[in-house]
Design a protein around this motif. Structure first.
Motif, mmCIF file in Angstrom:
data_model
loop_
_atom_site.group_PDB
_atom_site.id
_atom_site.type_symbol
_atom_site.label_atom_id
_atom_site.label_comp_id
_atom_site.label_asym_id
_atom_site.label_seq_id
_atom_site.Cartn_x
_atom_site.Cartn_y
_atom_site.Cartn_z
ATOM 1 N N GLN A 56 14.893 89.159 70.809
ATOM 2 C CA GLN A 56 14.970 88.924 72.249
ATOM 3 C C GLN A 56 15.120 87.434 72.548
ATOM 4 O O GLN A 56 15.893 87.037 73.415
ATOM 5 C CB GLN A 56 13.735 89.491 72.952
ATOM 6 C CG GLN A 56 13.723 91.000 73.020
ATOM 7 C CD GLN A 56 12.410 91.559 73.566
ATOM 8 O OE1 GLN A 56 11.367 90.906 73.500
ATOM 9 N NE2 GLN A 56 12.477 92.786 74.086
ATOM 10 N N GLU A 57 14.402 86.611 71.819
ATOM 11 C CA GLU A 57 14.500 85.161 71.993
ATOM 12 C C GLU A 57 15.911 84.681 71.630
ATOM 13 O O GLU A 57 16.513 83.892 72.359
ATOM 14 C CB GLU A 57 13.456 84.458 71.121
ATOM 15 C CG GLU A 57 13.439 82.948 71.283
ATOM 16 C CD GLU A 57 12.380 82.295 70.378
ATOM 17 O OE1 GLU A 57 12.632 81.167 69.941
ATOM 18 O OE2 GLU A 57 11.333 82.918 70.129
ATOM 19 N N MET B 129 22.631 83.861 75.355
ATOM 20 C CA MET B 129 23.053 84.009 76.747
ATOM 21 C C MET B 129 22.903 82.701 77.527
ATOM 22 O O MET B 129 23.226 82.632 78.705
ATOM 23 C CB MET B 129 22.248 85.125 77.440
ATOM 24 C CG MET B 129 22.450 86.500 76.817
ATOM 25 S SD MET B 129 24.170 87.012 76.752
ATOM 26 C CE MET B 129 24.503 87.240 78.469
ATOM 27 N N GLY B 130 22.399 81.644 76.864
ATOM 28 C CA GLY B 130 22.260 80.350 77.527
ATOM 29 C C GLY B 130 20.947 80.181 78.247
ATOM 30 O O GLY B 130 20.785 79.252 79.034
ATOM 31 N N GLU B 131 19.998 81.030 77.997
ATOM 32 C CA GLU B 131 18.682 80.957 78.639
ATOM 33 C C GLU B 131 17.667 80.402 77.643
ATOM 34 O O GLU B 131 17.831 80.528 76.435
ATOM 35 C CB GLU B 131 18.249 82.353 79.097
ATOM 36 C CG GLU B 131 19.212 83.021 80.068
ATOM 37 C CD GLU B 131 18.880 84.495 80.314
ATOM 38 O OE1 GLU B 131 17.905 85.010 79.750
ATOM 39 O OE2 GLU B 131 19.637 85.127 81.063
ATOM 40 N N GLN B 132 16.635 79.813 78.142
ATOM 41 C CA GLN B 132 15.518 79.296 77.338
ATOM 42 C C GLN B 132 15.984 78.372 76.210
ATOM 43 O O GLN B 132 15.656 78.558 75.035
ATOM 44 C CB GLN B 132 14.678 80.438 76.772
ATOM 45 C CG GLN B 132 13.973 81.239 77.831
ATOM 46 C CD GLN B 132 13.096 82.329 77.248
ATOM 47 O OE1 GLN B 132 13.143 82.613 76.068
ATOM 48 N NE2 GLN B 132 12.288 82.935 78.102
ATOM 49 N N LEU B 133 16.757 77.353 76.562
ATOM 50 C CA LEU B 133 17.252 76.399 75.578
ATOM 51 C C LEU B 133 16.396 75.137 75.524
ATOM 52 O O LEU B 133 16.657 74.255 74.700
ATOM 53 C CB LEU B 133 18.709 76.012 75.906
ATOM 54 C CG LEU B 133 19.719 77.152 75.938
ATOM 55 C CD1 LEU B 133 21.091 76.647 76.371
ATOM 56 C CD2 LEU B 133 19.810 77.836 74.590
ATOM 57 N N THR B 134 15.404 75.039 76.379
ATOM 58 C CA THR B 134 14.646 73.798 76.510
ATOM 59 C C THR B 134 13.898 73.405 75.241
ATOM 60 O O THR B 134 13.762 72.231 74.943
ATOM 61 C CB THR B 134 13.641 73.907 77.675
ATOM 62 O OG1 THR B 134 12.840 75.061 77.500
ATOM 63 C CG2 THR B 134 14.355 73.953 79.002
ATOM 64 N N GLY B 135 13.418 74.324 74.457
ATOM 65 C CA GLY B 135 12.628 73.996 73.267
ATOM 66 C C GLY B 135 13.466 73.728 72.033
ATOM 67 O O GLY B 135 12.920 73.438 70.970
ATOM 68 N N LEU B 136 14.781 73.793 72.105
ATOM 69 C CA LEU B 136 15.629 73.667 70.919
ATOM 70 C C LEU B 136 15.978 72.204 70.654
ATOM 71 O O LEU B 136 16.226 71.429 71.579
ATOM 72 C CB LEU B 136 16.916 74.472 71.091
ATOM 73 C CG LEU B 136 16.758 75.981 71.220
ATOM 74 C CD1 LEU B 136 18.104 76.647 71.424
ATOM 75 C CD2 LEU B 136 16.085 76.558 69.987
ATOM 76 N N SER B 137 16.038 71.859 69.370
ATOM 77 C CA SER B 137 16.440 70.508 68.977
ATOM 78 C C SER B 137 17.961 70.404 69.022
ATOM 79 O O SER B 137 18.673 71.403 69.180
ATOM 80 C CB SER B 137 15.932 70.214 67.560
ATOM 81 O OG SER B 137 16.598 71.058 66.630
#
Length: 174
Positions: A43-44, A50-58
């Motif tokens: 799911q993550e 889908m371009g969602e929840q990208l804030t924590g990625l390096s």
């Protein structure tokens, strides 16, 4: 003693069955936990794709995600191109079949026109022959044919002067 033996065996069997069930239940619980973790991870990943929840990625993870998306996009485009190519081939094949059918129909039409013209000539020839017999007579070995379909060129004319003898003959009828 036989009764005790039987009871002991029965108890051992029950313990064995319960042990297997407990092991089986424990295994199922571990399997459920593992599948639950996999589901959360998928799911993550799906949200990231889908371009969602990208804030924590390096930056490295974002680059990997972008490469994965480009690879997926190339695969999608290749599949789409193949489908369109197959559809174009099929439509061209159908178009060629229709063209061949059209040529065959044009040949049939041409033959029908030729037959129609031949029959028309026969009909007009027969009509002309019938009219010739119908509207002809033979005074002094001459045939006079009146063509009903020919245009007539009638013009008014002046009476011709007659001799006195012809006038007298015309009035003397008897």
């Amino acid at each position: 003693m036989a009764k005790r033996d039987w009871q002991n065996r029965n108890v051992k069997k029950k313990r064995k069955i319960l042990g297997k069930k407990w092991l089986n239940a424990s295994h199922c619980q571990r399997e459920v936990a593992s599948l639950s973790q996999q589901l959360q991870h998928l799911q993550e990943c799906h949200r990231q794709v889908m371009g969602e929840q990208l804030t924590g990625l390096s930056a490295k993870n974002l680059q990997n995600l972008e490469n994965q998306l480009e690879k997926s996009l190339k695969s999608v485009r290749a599949k789409k191109k193949q489908i369109f190519s197959d559809e174009i081939k099929e439509l061209n094949s159908k178009g060629n079949a229709i063209h061949q059918e059209n040529i065959g129909l044009q040949k049939k039409i041409s033959l029908l026109h030729q037959e129609n013209n031949a029959l028309r000539k026969k009909v007009y020839k027969a009509r002309d022959v019938n009219e010739a017999y119908q509207y002809s007579y033979e005074p002094s070995n001459r045939t006079i044919v009146h063509d009903l379909f020919a245009p007539s060129n009638l013009q008014p004319s002046q009476p011709q002067p007659q001799s006195k003898e012809a006038c007298l003959e015309a009035t003397n009828l008897g």
